[in-house]
Design a protein around this motif. Structure first.
Motif, mmCIF file in Angstrom:
data_model
loop_
_atom_site.group_PDB
_atom_site.id
_atom_site.type_symbol
_atom_site.label_atom_id
_atom_site.label_comp_id
_atom_site.label_asym_id
_atom_site.label_seq_id
_atom_site.Cartn_x
_atom_site.Cartn_y
_atom_site.Cartn_z
ATOM 1 N N TYR A 5 8.055 10.067 -1.581
ATOM 2 C CA TYR A 5 9.346 10.408 -0.978
ATOM 3 C C TYR A 5 9.543 11.916 -0.885
ATOM 4 N N LEU A 6 9.008 12.646 -1.869
ATOM 5 C CA LEU A 6 9.063 14.108 -1.780
ATOM 6 C C LEU A 6 8.210 14.591 -0.607
ATOM 7 N N LEU A 9 10.053 13.912 2.543
ATOM 8 C CA LEU A 9 11.123 14.887 2.764
ATOM 9 C C LEU A 9 10.547 16.187 3.324
ATOM 10 N N MET A 84 14.725 6.268 3.659
ATOM 11 C CA MET A 84 13.711 7.303 3.885
ATOM 12 C C MET A 84 12.693 6.876 4.940
ATOM 13 N N TYR A 286 17.737 14.848 3.046
ATOM 14 C CA TYR A 286 17.835 15.739 1.885
ATOM 15 C C TYR A 286 18.938 15.282 0.929
ATOM 16 N N SER A 288 20.126 12.277 0.666
ATOM 17 C CA SER A 288 19.694 10.999 0.080
ATOM 18 C C SER A 288 18.747 11.252 -1.093
ATOM 19 N N TYR A 289 17.779 12.151 -0.861
ATOM 20 C CA TYR A 289 16.819 12.476 -1.919
ATOM 21 C C TYR A 289 17.523 13.097 -3.125
ATOM 22 N N GLU A 290 18.487 13.971 -2.853
ATOM 23 C CA GLU A 290 19.251 14.629 -3.908
ATOM 24 C C GLU A 290 19.993 13.603 -4.760
ATOM 25 N N TRP A 292 19.247 10.428 -4.988
ATOM 26 C CA TRP A 292 18.258 9.563 -5.641
ATOM 27 C C TRP A 292 17.741 10.199 -6.940
#
Length: 758
Positions: A5-6, A9, A84, A286, A288-290, A292
């Motif tokens: 996922y990183l 991103l 994602m 971004y 969403s990742y933050e 998560w």
């Protein structure tokens, strides 16, 4: 799986940069077309003004970012991993789709592309989730998709096409009725008022209405709301006084200011409305990742967090604005897209980019008939008065000169910018991702129609062009929906394997399109290309210019004929295909010369009108030569392509014998015209009988061969076809030489007769 996922991103961020480049290449030129087309301001000034508009407009886009997060789907229904995958699929398909249209030079909508990409990916991901559930069915799809908002966006985009065309046509018709095409005198009386109205509209709708899309509106809300009428009146008074003072001091029309401010405003509205198309998805990814990471890195975490308001990211907006400005200055594809819209809205003659089709012909015929029916309802006196307002000054410009001239005047450029800016600003203030491409393009087409730029000579081509562009828009929507759905399905199958493969494929396709476009734009003109004689005004000029073209045609004829014979002998389909392409190119160039006969005759001196008959006859013979070559190339290619029997060795030898004779004849002809040694034409004409008799002899030989030994009807047909068409090619060539010989002698004799005796 944590690192995937990183990496996604990071990939989405890199794709966002590329997406801005391809997106701006397609969209940004929309707000430059009016200023560029009118040539009222220098290109450098236009670019500086537009760049400032983009930078300031980047701030306006923060209120639009919600569209990418929750405008199309319901984020609470999806897990982090699924979101994602959706965002990854959207970015890949979006960049490829936009780059494809840029390479073709067709303006498409970045808004439609991103909306339907999001919709396609979300629908397929929803169907995957439904298929894996025991309690859900297809009817539950509505719980995943924000149907109401999605329909509102789509209907708004479609409605904008009709509104933009209609409003643009109406405003331009009224403006032209007031100012006419001789607007220089009219602007002295009405230009100040027009400038005040145009600048007031641009100021209010773009600067004030547009503020509603920004986070800074709260501070200004109390000052603006309820005071609209006073702001409008105050702006009108200010801009009218400004217009008066500007014209008095500079002695120039205020329309220059309208075009400059309109370009700035439209650039600002574009940036505010369309930046979401490029960085909305990456910003949502971004956030969403933050969330998560903060939530313990649970892949099954609900993405309800995307429903919340997210603060603006000034640094990201600034970086995006910088990339947009750099793209605006350096993108070659942007210029290719610009050519399409300017050519379709050009007031004068141009090299039409599109071929007419059945639908365009039917529309032109239908509207012409409707116009005739409605004209009965309007008194003739009114029709005549209106027609006088739309009369243009007649200039005998050649087609190339017309293309170099401004595509339209400053009145139309001002209306284009004013109407498009107002419509886009209204949509931005309502947080609707209106398609700037659709609005600016349809406004330009509406004003073109109202300005009678689509006359009987060009309407069928222009309508075909508009239909092609609109068809491309529908293709964008369908292609985006289907492609994003397929990509998200593939990624979902195995993210760690499929994602790198798709990213690599994306890079390869982008590079291929880049090289293809670069080769197309950098292509130099072939030294053997024919040049137009439309700007020549004397008999001697026609003779010398025609000599160059004849030399080139004979050289190419020699090459094409030899390629056809050699390709037939070797059964070389590649060489025959090359021969076909060469003759098609030659035919197109000869046809273009014939299309310019009107301008050629118009530019002739009164004493040189007789040269028109000579030139027309020369073009007729060149066309006959190209038609003979086209037939020989076509039948030879068809014979080999259909895998028919090879010609007999004796037939190949006979054709080669003819080719050798013709090669010598064509070579002498080429040299005579290239060096302008016109006295050699007589000697070349004397060789006609020798080659002509050789062809007749081979025809008789084949007749005897057919009666006694030939067993293939296809071979006989092909051989006779080539020989007979070779005779026609010889006749056309010799007639051309004869015409030229006579014309050159007659043009030289008077000069010789007038020479003083020694």
């Amino acid at each position: 799986m944590d690192n995937i996922y990183l990496l996604m991103l990071i990939a989405i961020t890199v794709l966002a940069v590329a997406d801005i480049v391809v997106g701006v290449s397609n969209d940004a030129i929309n707000f430059l077309n009016s200023a560029i087309g009118s040539k009222a301001i220098s290109l450098r000034t236009i670019m500086i003004v537009a760049s400032l508009g983009i930078f300031i407009g980047a701030v306006f886009s923060s209120g639009m970012m919600e569209v990418a997060r929750k405008g199309i789907f319901v984020p609470a229904q999806f897990e982090f991993g699924e979101i994602m995958l959706i965002f990854m699929a959207v970015m890949i398909t979006d960049i490829l789709l936009l780059d494809f249209f840029n390479t073709l030079g067709l303006p498409t909508s970045t808004t439609v592309s991103i909306v339907f990409n999001l919709l396609g990916a979300a629908v397929v991901m929803s169907l995957i989730k439904i298929s894996q559930s025991d309690t859900q069915s297809f009817s539950d799809l509505a719980t995943y998709i924000n149907t109401e908002k999605a329909l509102e966006i789509i209907s708004g985009i479609l409605l904008s096409v009709v509104i933009a065309f209609s409003v643009g046509a109406l405003v331009q018709w009224v403006s032209r009725l007031i100012f006419t095409f001789n607007y220089e005198n009219k602007t002295k009386n009405f230009g100040i008022i027009f400038g005040g109205v145009a600048l007031t509209a641009i100021t209010y709708f773009i600067f004030l209405k547009g503020l509603k899309g920004t986070p800074y509106y709260k501070e200004l809300k109390g000052v603006i709301e309820g005071q609209e009428i006073y702001i409008i009146l105050g702006s009108f008074v200010f801009w009218t006084l400004f217009s008066f003072i500007f014209e008095k001091i500079t002695k120039k029309t205020v329309l220059l200011v309208v075009i400059a401010v309109g370009t700035f405003g439209l650039a600002l509205a574009f940036s505010g409305n369309d930046l979401v198309n490029f960085i909305g998805v990456p910003m949502a990814a971004y956030h969403s990742y933050e969330a998560w990471v903060a939530g313990g890195m649970d892949v099954t975490m609900s993405m309800a967090v995307l429903d919340k308001k997210v603060p603006a990211e000034p640094l990201l907006l600034f970086i995006a604005g910088t990339i947009m400005v750099l793209t605006l200055w350096f993108s070659k594809k942007a210029k290719t897209v610009a050519e399409t819209e300017i050519s379709l809205s050009r007031q004068g003659e141009t090299h039409e980019k599109f071929e007419p089709n059945r639908l365009s012909r039917a529309i032109v015929k239908g509207t012409s008939q409707l116009s005739n029916y409605f004209s009965v309802l309007i008194p003739n006196s009114v029709q005549n008065n209106i027609s006088k307002r739309f009369e243009k000054q007649n200039f005998n410009l050649t087609k190339n000169q017309s293309i170099e001239a401004p595509a339209f005047d400053m009145i139309r450029a001002s209306v284009n910018l004013m109407v498009a800016g107002v419509l886009i600003a209204i949509a931005t203030s309502m947080k609707l991702p209106l398609s700037t491409t659709y609005v600016t393009f349809m406004v330009a087409m509406g004003t073109s129609l109202a300005d009678r730029a689509w006359g009987r000579e060009s309407a069928v081509y222009r309508v075909a062009g508009v239909l092609n562009v609109i068809g491309g828009w529908f293709g964008t929507a369908i292609g985006a929906f289907v492609a994003a759905g397929i990509v998200v399905f593939l990624i979902n199958w195995n993210p760690s394997v499929i994602t790198p493969i798709l990213l690599l494929l994306t890079v390869l396709l982008l590079y291929r399109n880049y090289r293809s476009h670069r080769n197309k734009t950098n292509k130099t003109i072939d030294e053997d290309s024919l040049t137009s004689s439309e700007e020549i005004s004397s008999v001697q000029g026609v003779i010398h210019q025609s000599a160059k073209n004849i030399s080139k045609v004979v050289k190419r004829t020699n090459r094409i004929y030899s390629n056809a014979i050699v390709g037939l002998a070797r059964q070389d389909l590649i060489l025959l295909n090359k021969s076909k392409k060469q003759v098609i190119k030659l035919s197109d160039e000869v046809d273009e010369l014939r299309d310019n006969v009107f301008y050629f005759i118009k530019n002739l001196d009164e004493s040189s009108v007789g040269a028109s008959n000579f030139y027309i006859n020369i073009l007729g013979y060149l066309q006959d030569m190209s038609q003979s070559l086209e037939y020989i190339s076509k039948v030879s290619h068809k014979h080999i392509n259909n895998n028919h029997k090879k010609l007999k060795l004796s037939q190949i030898k006979e054709l080669k014998e003819i080719d050798d004779k013709l090669e010598l004849l064509f070579s002498d002809t080429e040299n005579a015209f290239k060096s302008e040694s016109f006295e050699e034409i007589g000697a070349i004409l004397n060789k006609k009988k020798e080659v002509y008799d050789l062809v007749k002899e081979k025809i008789q030989t084949q007749v005897a061969r057919t009666r006694n030994e030939e067993s293939s009807p296809k071979n006989t047909t092909l051989y006779f076809s080539i020989l007979l068409e070779t005779k026609d090619l010889m006749n056309a060539t010799m007639s051309l030489l004869d015409e030229y010989h006579g014309a050159h002698d007659s043009s030289v004799e008077p000069a010789t007769a007038n020479e003083p005796e020694e």
